[in-house]
Motif scaffolding. Sequence first.
Motif, mmCIF file in Angstrom:
data_model
loop_
_atom_site.group_PDB
_atom_site.id
_atom_site.type_symbol
_atom_site.label_atom_id
_atom_site.label_comp_id
_atom_site.label_asym_id
_atom_site.label_seq_id
_atom_site.Cartn_x
_atom_site.Cartn_y
_atom_site.Cartn_z
ATOM 1 N N PHE A 1 0.821 -1.212 0.000
ATOM 2 C CA PHE A 1 0.000 0.000 0.000
ATOM 3 C C PHE A 1 0.861 1.271 0.000
ATOM 4 N N CYS A 2 2.002 1.213 0.687
ATOM 5 C CA CYS A 2 2.898 2.375 0.693
ATOM 6 C C CYS A 2 3.411 2.641 -0.717
ATOM 7 N N GLY A 3 3.825 1.575 -1.414
ATOM 8 C CA GLY A 3 4.316 1.734 -2.779
ATOM 9 C C GLY A 3 3.246 2.244 -3.719
ATOM 10 N N GLU A 4 2.030 1.720 -3.571
ATOM 11 C CA GLU A 4 0.936 2.178 -4.440
ATOM 12 C C GLU A 4 0.569 3.629 -4.157
ATOM 13 N N ARG A 5 0.669 4.050 -2.901
ATOM 14 C CA ARG A 5 0.386 5.454 -2.577
ATOM 15 C C ARG A 5 1.430 6.370 -3.222
ATOM 16 N N ILE A 6 2.689 5.959 -3.138
ATOM 17 C CA ILE A 6 3.766 6.747 -3.755
ATOM 18 C C ILE A 6 3.568 6.823 -5.267
ATOM 19 N N LEU A 7 3.290 5.683 -5.884
ATOM 20 C CA LEU A 7 3.105 5.648 -7.335
ATOM 21 C C LEU A 7 1.936 6.544 -7.754
ATOM 22 N N CYS A 8 0.837 6.456 -7.020
ATOM 23 C CA CYS A 8 -0.333 7.293 -7.330
ATOM 24 C C CYS A 8 0.017 8.774 -7.217
ATOM 25 N N ASP A 9 0.687 9.134 -6.139
ATOM 26 C CA ASP A 9 1.013 10.543 -5.913
ATOM 27 C C ASP A 9 1.970 11.084 -6.972
ATOM 28 N N VAL A 10 2.861 10.214 -7.468
ATOM 29 C CA VAL A 10 3.810 10.656 -8.487
ATOM 30 C C VAL A 10 3.114 10.784 -9.845
ATOM 31 N N VAL A 11 2.397 9.756 -10.247
ATOM 32 C CA VAL A 11 1.762 9.752 -11.572
ATOM 33 C C VAL A 11 0.736 10.875 -11.690
ATOM 34 N N PHE A 12 -0.017 11.106 -10.636
ATOM 35 C CA PHE A 12 -1.070 12.130 -10.680
ATOM 36 C C PHE A 12 -0.704 13.348 -9.822
ATOM 37 N N SER A 13 0.578 13.688 -9.863
ATOM 38 C CA SER A 13 1.046 14.812 -9.044
ATOM 39 C C SER A 13 0.445 16.146 -9.468
ATOM 40 N N SER A 14 -0.093 16.221 -10.673
ATOM 41 C CA SER A 14 -0.695 17.480 -11.128
ATOM 42 C C SER A 14 -2.064 17.727 -10.501
ATOM 43 N N SER A 15 -2.636 16.700 -9.843
ATOM 44 C CA SER A 15 -3.941 16.863 -9.212
ATOM 45 C C SER A 15 -4.023 16.004 -7.956
ATOM 46 N N GLU A 16 -3.933 16.646 -6.794
ATOM 47 C CA GLU A 16 -4.026 15.899 -5.538
ATOM 48 C C GLU A 16 -5.376 15.208 -5.404
ATOM 49 N N MET A 17 -6.425 15.846 -5.901
ATOM 50 C CA MET A 17 -7.753 15.270 -5.808
ATOM 51 C C MET A 17 -7.844 13.970 -6.607
ATOM 52 N N ILE A 18 -7.272 13.963 -7.799
ATOM 53 C CA ILE A 18 -7.292 12.750 -8.621
ATOM 54 C C ILE A 18 -6.413 11.675 -7.996
ATOM 55 N N ALA A 19 -5.252 12.069 -7.474
ATOM 56 C CA ALA A 19 -4.359 11.106 -6.834
ATOM 57 C C ALA A 19 -5.050 10.440 -5.649
ATOM 58 N N GLU A 20 -5.739 11.255 -4.844
ATOM 59 C CA GLU A 20 -6.453 10.709 -3.684
ATOM 60 C C GLU A 20 -7.559 9.763 -4.123
ATOM 61 N N SER A 21 -8.367 10.217 -5.099
ATOM 62 C CA SER A 21 -9.479 9.402 -5.569
ATOM 63 C C SER A 21 -8.991 8.076 -6.150
ATOM 64 N N CYS A 22 -7.914 8.139 -6.894
ATOM 65 C CA CYS A 22 -7.398 6.943 -7.552
ATOM 66 C C CYS A 22 -6.865 5.940 -6.525
ATOM 67 N N PHE A 23 -6.069 6.425 -5.586
ATOM 68 C CA PHE A 23 -5.528 5.522 -4.571
ATOM 69 C C PHE A 23 -6.648 4.934 -3.710
ATOM 70 N N THR A 24 -7.638 5.738 -3.410
ATOM 71 C CA THR A 24 -8.771 5.248 -2.631
ATOM 72 C C THR A 24 -9.479 4.123 -3.362
ATOM 73 N N GLU A 25 -9.701 4.313 -4.669
ATOM 74 C CA GLU A 25 -10.419 3.314 -5.454
ATOM 75 C C GLU A 25 -9.683 1.976 -5.513
ATOM 76 N N ILE A 26 -8.366 2.019 -5.612
ATOM 77 C CA ILE A 26 -7.626 0.765 -5.792
ATOM 78 C C ILE A 26 -7.289 0.085 -4.474
ATOM 79 N N SER A 27 -7.326 0.818 -3.357
ATOM 80 C CA SER A 27 -6.807 0.249 -2.109
ATOM 81 C C SER A 27 -7.842 0.069 -1.007
#
Length: 627
Positions: free
Chosen positions: A254-280
């Motif tokens: 989960f730590c790795g997936e959170r990092i990956l999400c935050d990096v890939v979607f760094s242009s939008s914290e809202m999208i990064a949060e939503s995406c990580f929430t959906e997968i985890s």
Amino acid sequence: MKGSVFSSRASSPSHHSSHPSTPPRAHHHHTFSETIMEENIDYAETVIRKWEIDTHKSSPLFADDRREAKRFVDAVSGLQQAMHHYSKIRSSSDILIRAQNLMQIAAKRLEKEFYVILSANRKNLDSESVSSRSSRASARSSISDFNEDEVSEEEESGTTPSRTPPRGGNSISEADVAMADLKTIADCMIASGYAKECVNIYKLIRKSIIDETLYYLGVEKLNFSQMQKMDWSVLEPKIKSWLHAVKVAVKTLFCGERILCDVVFSSSEMIAESCFTEISKDAAVNLFSFPENFGKSKKILAPEKMFRALDLFEAISDLWPEIESVFSHDSLSPVRFAAEAALVKLGEAVRTMLTQFEAAIQKDSSKTQIGGGVHPLTRYVMNYLVFLGDYCGAISVIVTDWSVGAQSPLPESYFASPIAGENPCGAAITARLAWLVLVLLCKLDGKAVMYNDVALAYLFLANNLNYVVSKIRNSSLGLLMGAEWISDTQSKVDKYYSNYERMGWSKVLSSLPEDPTADISPQDSAECFRRFNLNFEEAYKKQTAWVIPDPKRRDDIKMSLARKIVPSYREFYQKHRGNFARQMGVESIIRYAPEDLNNYLSDLFFAGGGTSSHVSYPESSPSSRGR
């Protein structure tokens, strides 16, 4: 290549044909900005058409020629600017329709590139590699540095940057390259209005990776009723598996997936949060439902299973900082609540099992030990408490608000913790452990009464209390109970052994005159010898079946008895044996030389302390601690 691997997205700005004919340009006066925008569209069409999915070869855009990938992204960015410009001045113009069609073609290509990179790098983007970065900020910095290096290399040399360009003395990893490409595509698609398409692809692939990893870690979805019905021989291996899995899942997966999400979607914290929430979220909630269901399964709870409950409690407690960090988003509060609920239910289970343990001590009906040795109940309880001491951190939290004052008539000072000042929780666990020791000692007092011989009763109490003190002194319980408690209890042990000596050997000692060298008649001295022989033989014969398990205590008691008996007998022996030197049957009067007494005493207290009935106590050793 035939068609896109993706279906047309409902949120795409347009659904026109991907090959529209270029509309004739209207003859009107162009402003400078319009000229620039039209040039942007013309350039974008040249680049985008080149990589159109339906006509282009199958090689990925980001595979080799990174300058071409940069041109494509720049073209899409310019196209987006042009669309924004025309949407404000001529919202229904042909040129805007043309731009929208080009954007749809570009989005399809970016979708495919995003999917290909995610799929091809399942191993490179494994959670262990990603989570090895010290923080999410450092991961974003690493990707940013890579992109800057790539641009500078192209500007300085005019050559095509390699897939894994060296930097300093090290190589940029495949994971870094993949993350940089994914971030570039995500930034472009989000800016172009295709965030939903991008996120859907990401969720599809990364959620499957989370589910697959947890499956291989042995995490199962067991509901409460399933766990209630499960045999312990089946459930315990699942607990062991979960204890390993939760550390890997939280610290790595989960730590790795959170990092990956935050990096890939760094242009939008809202999208990064939503995406990580959906997968985890669902997977993490299920992960923590296992210990919660165990804590709620009252039917399977028993004192010997407490250590597994404590293992589960400790695992979650130790991981709590990571749980709060990884699942910090408000949308992930169900995960934190699930972990908290597990701690609460496990704490309740431990309290229940401590109550069961206390009741088991009080209800023990096994018979007393033959020979006054250490009772199996004493061994079981003290070994159990020693193991509990290894979990003092968890137990102190669990029993903090669980007072024993109402249960005990003793003053609070009896339960005082020597470390209470350093750790307030220490007072709670000390009170609980002291209470359980007291319950045991009261039970032993009751068992001692069952002995017909008072001396043997005292020996039984001395042996058992000495065992209690020894186990506490030589374990982590020593710090919890404190030196004062150990010293006071040790004094009681000494008193019990002293009472044993007095009651067990008083007849032998009283057989001789107070002054062994006093002048008495031969008849009186003969009577003293006979009385001593009778009492010594009676005491020796009776006590050959008695035992002192502690080697040091055994030697100390023998030396103490020898000091009390042998010197007085030696003086009496030397003073009066001459009276019978010439008489017939002198052996019946003087049976023992002083040295004989030492030999007889040295043979005592070695008998095995078997029980008069077979008593079996549950195994209390927590296998997870390697005992």
